[in-house]
Every structure is written in C-alpha cells, then in structure tokens.
Design an enzyme around this catalytic site. Sequence first.
Site, PDB file in Angstrom:
ATOM      1  N   ASP B 120       0.750  -1.264   0.204  1.00  0.00           N
ATOM      2  CA  ASP B 120      -0.088   0.057  -0.077  1.00  0.00           C
ATOM      3  C   ASP B 120       1.071   0.893   0.115  1.00  0.00           C
ATOM      4  O   ASP B 120       2.115   1.453   0.302  1.00  0.00           O
ATOM      5  CB  ASP B 120      -0.906  -0.478   1.496  1.00  0.00           C
ATOM      6  CG  ASP B 120      -2.160   1.314   1.513  1.00  0.00           C
ATOM      7  OD1 ASP B 120      -2.160   1.203   2.795  1.00  0.00           O
ATOM      8  OD2 ASP B 120      -2.324   1.768   0.348  1.00  0.00           O
ATOM      9  N   ASP B 174      -2.746   8.438  -2.973  1.00  0.00           N
ATOM     10  CA  ASP B 174      -3.905   8.852  -3.452  1.00  0.00           C
ATOM     11  C   ASP B 174      -4.626   9.707  -2.906  1.00  0.00           C
ATOM     12  O   ASP B 174      -3.815   9.587  -0.911  1.00  0.00           O
ATOM     13  CB  ASP B 174      -5.131   7.460  -3.396  1.00  0.00           C
ATOM     14  CG  ASP B 174      -5.228   6.830  -2.797  1.00  0.00           C
ATOM     15  OD1 ASP B 174      -6.033   5.832  -2.550  1.00  0.00           O
ATOM     16  OD2 ASP B 174      -4.005   6.313  -1.926  1.00  0.00           O
ATOM     17  N   ASP B 294      -8.243  -7.538   0.817  1.00  0.00           N
ATOM     18  CA  ASP B 294      -6.786  -7.555   1.627  1.00  0.00           C
ATOM     19  C   ASP B 294      -7.920  -6.883   2.959  1.00  0.00           C
ATOM     20  O   ASP B 294      -8.852  -5.777   2.489  1.00  0.00           O
ATOM     21  CB  ASP B 294      -6.599  -6.547   1.825  1.00  0.00           C
ATOM     22  CG  ASP B 294      -6.490  -4.702   1.613  1.00  0.00           C
ATOM     23  OD1 ASP B 294      -6.259  -4.679   2.629  1.00  0.00           O
ATOM     24  OD2 ASP B 294      -6.661  -3.909   1.240  1.00  0.00           O
ATOM     25  N   CYS B 332     -12.935 -27.776   9.204  1.00  0.00           N
ATOM     26  CA  CYS B 332     -11.906 -27.231   9.235  1.00  0.00           C
ATOM     27  C   CYS B 332     -10.536 -27.930   8.567  1.00  0.00           C
ATOM     28  O   CYS B 332     -10.366 -28.968  10.308  1.00  0.00           O
ATOM     29  CB  CYS B 332     -11.587 -26.373   9.959  1.00  0.00           C
ATOM     30  SG  CYS B 332     -10.277 -25.341   9.320  1.00  0.00           S
ATOM     31  N   CYS B 334      -6.940 -27.477   8.805  1.00  0.00           N
ATOM     32  CA  CYS B 334      -6.498 -26.117   9.397  1.00  0.00           C
ATOM     33  C   CYS B 334      -5.230 -27.250   9.594  1.00  0.00           C
ATOM     34  O   CYS B 334      -6.370 -27.808  11.020  1.00  0.00           O
ATOM     35  CB  CYS B 334      -6.740 -24.498   9.278  1.00  0.00           C
ATOM     36  SG  CYS B 334      -6.889 -24.737  10.880  1.00  0.00           S
ATOM     37  N   CYS B 337      -7.306 -26.667  13.914  1.00  0.00           N
ATOM     38  CA  CYS B 337      -8.209 -27.450  13.772  1.00  0.00           C
ATOM     39  C   CYS B 337      -8.147 -29.109  14.513  1.00  0.00           C
ATOM     40  O   CYS B 337      -9.030 -29.815  14.512  1.00  0.00           O
ATOM     41  CB  CYS B 337      -9.354 -27.222  12.966  1.00  0.00           C
ATOM     42  SG  CYS B 337     -10.186 -25.755  12.808  1.00  0.00           S
ATOM     43  N   HIS B 362      -6.321 -20.336  11.177  1.00  0.00           N
ATOM     44  CA  HIS B 362      -7.029 -20.942  11.533  1.00  0.00           C
ATOM     45  C   HIS B 362      -8.029 -19.475  10.501  1.00  0.00           C
ATOM     46  O   HIS B 362      -8.401 -19.915   9.276  1.00  0.00           O
ATOM     47  CB  HIS B 362      -7.880 -21.039  12.614  1.00  0.00           C
ATOM     48  CG  HIS B 362      -9.901 -21.192  12.384  1.00  0.00           C
ATOM     49  ND1 HIS B 362      -9.968 -22.202  11.653  1.00  0.00           N
ATOM     50  CD2 HIS B 362     -10.779 -20.823  12.002  1.00  0.00           C
ATOM     51  CE1 HIS B 362     -11.501 -22.831  11.574  1.00  0.00           C
ATOM     52  NE2 HIS B 362     -11.734 -20.969  11.915  1.00  0.00           N
TER      53      HIS B 362
END
Lengths: 432, 417
Positions: B120, B174, B294, B332, B334, B337, B362
């Site tokens: 950014d 900007d 994002d 899940c 991941c 989990c 997670h």
Amino acid sequence: MAGSKMQLELSRVVQGKSRLGVLKGLGRTGRHSLEVPGCLLYTRFGTVPHLTQDTLHTMSSLPSVSQVTLSNIAEHQEVLEEFKDGFRRFAGLHDTVLYCSLHDPAALCPTGYTTNKTVSVWGSGGRIELTVAKFMALQKTVQPDWYQSMADGETWQNNTSRKRVRKSVDRTLAHLDECLLLHQKSQELEGVEVFGVVEGGDILEERLRSARETAKRPVAGFCLDGLQSGSMDQTLRTQLITALTKELPEDKPRLLQGVGRPDEVLACVEAGVDLFESFFPFQVTERGCALCFSFDISPDPERAGRAPPAVLELNEENKAVGETQQNGDRNRDDQTQMTSFEIDLKDKRYQDDFRPLVEGCGCYCCKNHQRAYLHHLLVTNELLAGVLLMIHNTTHYYGFFSVLREALASDKLDLLKRRVLGDGGWQTGRKE
Amino acid sequence: MAASTECGSHTSTLENNMSIKKALSAASPLTLRIVAECPVTKARACDLILPHSAVSTPVFMPVGTQGTLKGITVDQLEGLGCQICLGNTYHLGMRPGPDLIDRANGLHGFMNWKRNLLTDSGGFQMVSLVELSEVTEEGVKFKSPYDGKEILLSPEKSISIQNSLGSDIMMQLDDVVSSTVTGPRVEEAMHRSIRWLDRCIAANKNPDKQNLFAIIQGGLNAELRKACLDEMTQRDVPGFAIGGLSGGEEKDDFWRMVTLSTDHLPRGKPRYLMGVGYAVDLVVCVALGCDMFDCVFPTRTARFGSALVPWGSLQVKHKQYAKDFQPIDPDCQCPTCKRHSRAYLHALFKNDTAAMHHITIHNIAYQLNLMRSVRQSIVEGRFPDFIRAFMKRMFPSRDQYPSWAVDALASVNVTLE
C-alpha cells in the site's frame, strides 16, 4: 516402587561424579528414553512458549519428555476432570512422555503462603491452595507419566532461618509419604512414577538428612529443590549437591529444579546432576536476546591456541554494550538480566547485520532469517520475534546438551568448559 | 505498462502450464488470464500471473504490515496456500526504512517471502493517523510518532520507497478522504488523486518488474466516481483498485459504488477492492465483479480470540467454550482444527501467546478456503447456488440476511429465497 519401569543406565561416571547414560523405560509403554545429562522440554500448559506444532517441529531432536506444571494446570482442574482423558490428550500432545512439576521454573511466585498441610500455586486467576489430597486429585486428572511429590521449597530467600529449613524438610517428607499412600491406592496412577524432593536450603546437615530420608522411600528418582538460580552462589550449590548425592542411590536419576544457565549446568553436572528443566532459552527469548555461546569441541588445528570466532565476537559485543561479565547470582528476582551467553538483538548494532544469529546453526531461524530482521521485529514489537527466537534459543540450548554428553563420552569436559566459560587467558589479552 | 489478457476455456493442463510459463517470462510483469466468468453475476475466476508466482482469483490477501504476518512464519503462510500478501509503505518506510530494505534485497529478501507482495502507498494512514497528517498538493506531511520529526510523503517518495521494497504490485499514492466526509474536499481529493497517479507513473523506476495500480476515488458520489473512472482508465496501468470505501460508510452506499466502479473498469485488468475482508462482503463483492481483497480484520480479530467460521464467529475466550472439546470447526482442515479443541485454546489464552497464533492460522485458512470455494464454484458454473448456500449457513434465518447484501445480489441477478 513396585514394578518401576524407569531405569537409569549409566555408561560412564567421570571422576566419581559426572554421570553419562540413558534413562530408559519412560512413558506408559516404557518405550521412551532420555539421554543424561539432559533436559526436559519446557512447556506452558503443554505448549512450548510461542510455538505451534508447525514451528515446534522445525526442530528435529527434541527431548522425549515434556514438562508441565501445576501452576499452569491447577486452575483448569474442573475442565480436565470433565475431559477425563488426561492432560496429554487434552493438549493435543501425541508422542511425548509427560512430567508434572509443582512450580513453573520461569515464574517466581510470592512466598509466605505455605503451611504445614498446604502449598500454593498461582494461576491466572490468583492463588490456589493445594493439600496433598487436592495435589493428588490433580495428578489423577493430569495423568502424567511421572511427577514430583508435593514439596515445601520456600527456603531460597537470604534470611531463611534454620528452623524454617528444618520445617521444609519435615513437611516435604510428610507430603511425600502421604502422596505415596494415595498413589498406591489409585488405579488412575498405576504405572506412573513419583520423584521425591530433596530440600534443606543452604544447610548441609539438612540437605543430607533430607536426601537420606527421601532415599528410604520407594521413589523412582529425586528432584533437588531450593537450589534455584539466584538462591545461592554456584560454589555453595556445588558443595551441597556433591554432598547430598552421596546419600542418594547411584542408579536413580537426579533432577535439579530451577537451574538453567550454561555455566551452572556444567558445574552441576560435575556435582552429580542428571536432568535439568529447559526454561532458560525461554527467559532469553523474553528479553529479546539470542543464545550465541560457543560449545564447539571439534578438533580443529587452526583453532588451537585461539578462541573460536563466536566467543571472540561475543565478548567484544558484550564489552561494547557495557554488560557486566559477572552473571549475578545472589538475586533471584533478577533472573531477567542478560547473561554473557547471549546477544541483545534490540541493540542498534544489529540493525544492518545481515548474518544469521549464529553462523552454522541449522535452526529454522538461522536458515531463513538475519539479525537485521530480528532486530526489526523486536523494535516494532512484532509477535514473530518470540517465535523465531524461541526456535533458535531452544535449538542452541539442546545443541549444548548434546555436546555436553559428547564431551563426557570423550573426556573433553575441560575443553567444553573453556569454550563455554571463555578462555581466561585470552580474555585478559582483550581488555583495552 | 499494459497488462495482457488471455481468455481460456477448455485448454489442457499442459497448455495451461506452458502459457503460464510463457507469461512469466514475458516482458509484462502482470498477466490476467480469465478462466471463467459467471453467466449470472459479474464474477470472474482468473489466473493473475505476477513476477513471483501465479495467483488464483478471487483472492484474499492477508496483511503483514511491518514485514511479518503477526506471529506466523513465512513457511506457515506458504503452507496455508497464500500466494500474495501485503506490506505497508508508511510503516516500513519509517522502520526499518527503504535504504536498509534495499540492502536486504527488497522486502522479499528482508522477510524471506518467496511469493508475491503488494504494498500500500501510505495513503490510508492519512485517514487512520489523521491527527498526525496534513495534505497539500505536494504530498502528505506526517509527524512521526516515534521522534516527532516531520516527513513528507509525496507520490515520488512513496513510489521510491515501494521501488526499494520491490513489491510485485505497488499502489499509487492517493489523496484519501474518509468515506464519511462530504462536500468539496471529496472532489478535491478525487482530482488530486488523478494528478498523483500521473506523478506515480512517472516516478516508477521499475515498470518492468513492479506493477503500479491506480486507485479510483470519488467517495460516495456517483458523478465523482464516474469522472475518476473515466480519467484513470485512460492511463496505461496494469490494474485498478477501488479505494475510499470500507471506512464506516453505509453499506447501501458502499455496494453501489463498488458495482458502479466494476461497470466502468476494463474487463481484462484485475480489480482490487481495498479494505474488504468480512466473509459476506467478500462473497457479495466477488459477485459485483471484484478480484482481489485485503483486510486486517481476520488476523487482528484472531488475536482477540475470535475465530471465523462458516456460521459467523466464535469467541474462544468466552466461558462457554471452557469445556467444549470440539475443534473450532469440525470441517476445517487447518493445523489448528486438526489438533486442538476449543477448550484447550480457551485455556491456552491464559497461558501463552501461541493461542493467538493458532487462531490466526485458522482465520487465514478460513479466508483462503472461502476464496478457493468461491473460485471453484465460478469455474464450475454454480456461483449463484454457492452464494445461496453460503448465506443460509451464515445467517440463522432469511430475515436476518443484511438488506444491503440482498439488494446488491439482486442487482446482479441473484435472488435469495
């Protein structure tokens, strides 16, 4: 103890004191082992500080025994009782031997709350008082593979009276007897080993009495308490340990509580200690430092007569930073102070140092990151700093223990001591 | 630098790989290949080919503000399937500074991240740190919170820092105005952003390696937005971001500006909606034609013990989970989990920072998985059904569906029963 599976097989005893060997028969199945001298994997509530399984397993040779403490666990007794399957399962730990101690070696707790029948631990919600009954109820829900019996170790303050020391020995023996009684009656604890705890403050006779009496009980090994870093000079500690271990059976392991600094470890191994708690790398991590001390004992003709680069740099760095070379002993509250075994990565000099923490270290942090990055993470208060430093410091520390065993096996303990403690003669030459 | 577009439909895997490889070695540092377009909504599934790797869109990009994703190693991030993440020019420009990062081989080298980075420009800090900033035509004057010194962040300076950071995608500086501000300031900022875009384009030293995205401004005013779109799309940039939203404005205004923007952005270039990260917002805005997103929310909320799940969120630190022995989400996959229960994590929050890391992992997994499922449904031509199933899972009943979402989806032909 009837049917004790834990067996200490010594392969060497150097100069009648330093022991080298393997502690076998660990765990419910008895298939795990731990080399000695060695250390336990320090955890907080089953987690190595800052690390998840992925980051933990970037390290390949971790100790087979994990330490959990009642100071972390006591407040969760109700949950564990409802869970029923023991702490190991609850924490998602799979293939590890679980050792349960009373106190967290990295957390100083307030004193003055011990009574004849109780000791206290401090959880996140405050003080929890333990009677032997409650202590044993906890062991039944934790279901460790081995634990230390309840003990009164509040003798490390400077002004502890002889009377108080004697009381701690008496109480600890009484607690041990009560624990063993309840242990033998409990089905949940079948196959679980108990360590007796040797107290005695800094009084030789009390140390001998405690050791002698504890040795009479059917315990699998011995915890040495009240000798924590900061409670006394290493000289006195060495004296006491050397003397008390003579009262202990040779074939049972000795676990020293609360001592972790490399110089103290070396001295205590020489006095007859087998096992240590590995909280020291965690303390180093918490102050944003990285362990760097050299423990290289490999034969290198080019190095003969010259200190290895890591020590050279380390001493140079410490002098410039103005750090005291003395590792303060007497003050237990000051265990947060930096030692000469580490570098302070918050120091400006590391801002553009693109080398790894320690050249040649194979840990995830050293293979992937540089001092400048760690410096940045610390300056910006980023969580990743703790993760990376914990990985490095733990790896470095266990590396040290591995070389310590090697040194004992090959008669190189003196060389190792010179490396770790710094070559005296060379240091004088560097004073400018 | 023009982005190149390819439309593929039923090409074989080998051809896919070869065309990706060809694109990677082509002169353009960005290639957008549209893999599928939803026939009902404005959604697309694309392969976005950037210098470090290909990125599958729609994509959620986790935010690693200071050159690290809080508490997570780059290996863990890679292991979760993340192909692009964010760094922040303002923060990194302050500490450790562009010169040091230059010497460390760019931000990729400094943090050892081998995939893509988007930086950014520092523009958002103008809003978030408004007490400390002052805007002029020259740039934004900031008072450094660390040493009180004044720094001027001009378009040239921002691009210079981003050139040192070496990110694959750079954002123009900007003139950012809070979406709750009205009046002439909004118009002033929109026009200035166009002028600053031109200055950024001129200042970019690495057009062959770094992609400079424009940011459409104009607040909540349709005319101003349209004017900005008309002007900025005349510039030859590889991608466009929709900025100035996601700052506390009414959702009813928000979605209208998003869809207006995607209506007027070129089909063949990626559309990045900045600051959007709640699951519902992501799904709706994909339907409105956005490709990239994002947000700090998923990772920030994790550190407070809030775990994201298909039916909302779970406050792990709350007492009700103390004895809950299920994982956060039984479905899940991941690492958290697969190994830990809500009860263990609840207790761990009292003991060690690792509790935060478990939830962070997670939550990132949740976000990336959501985007993966969205993409798959677009590729398989069933995105509207996916949306309906998603909403049903997320909200206990139809009357709890947020009305803005219902309206926005209706505008792209998706009716929720």
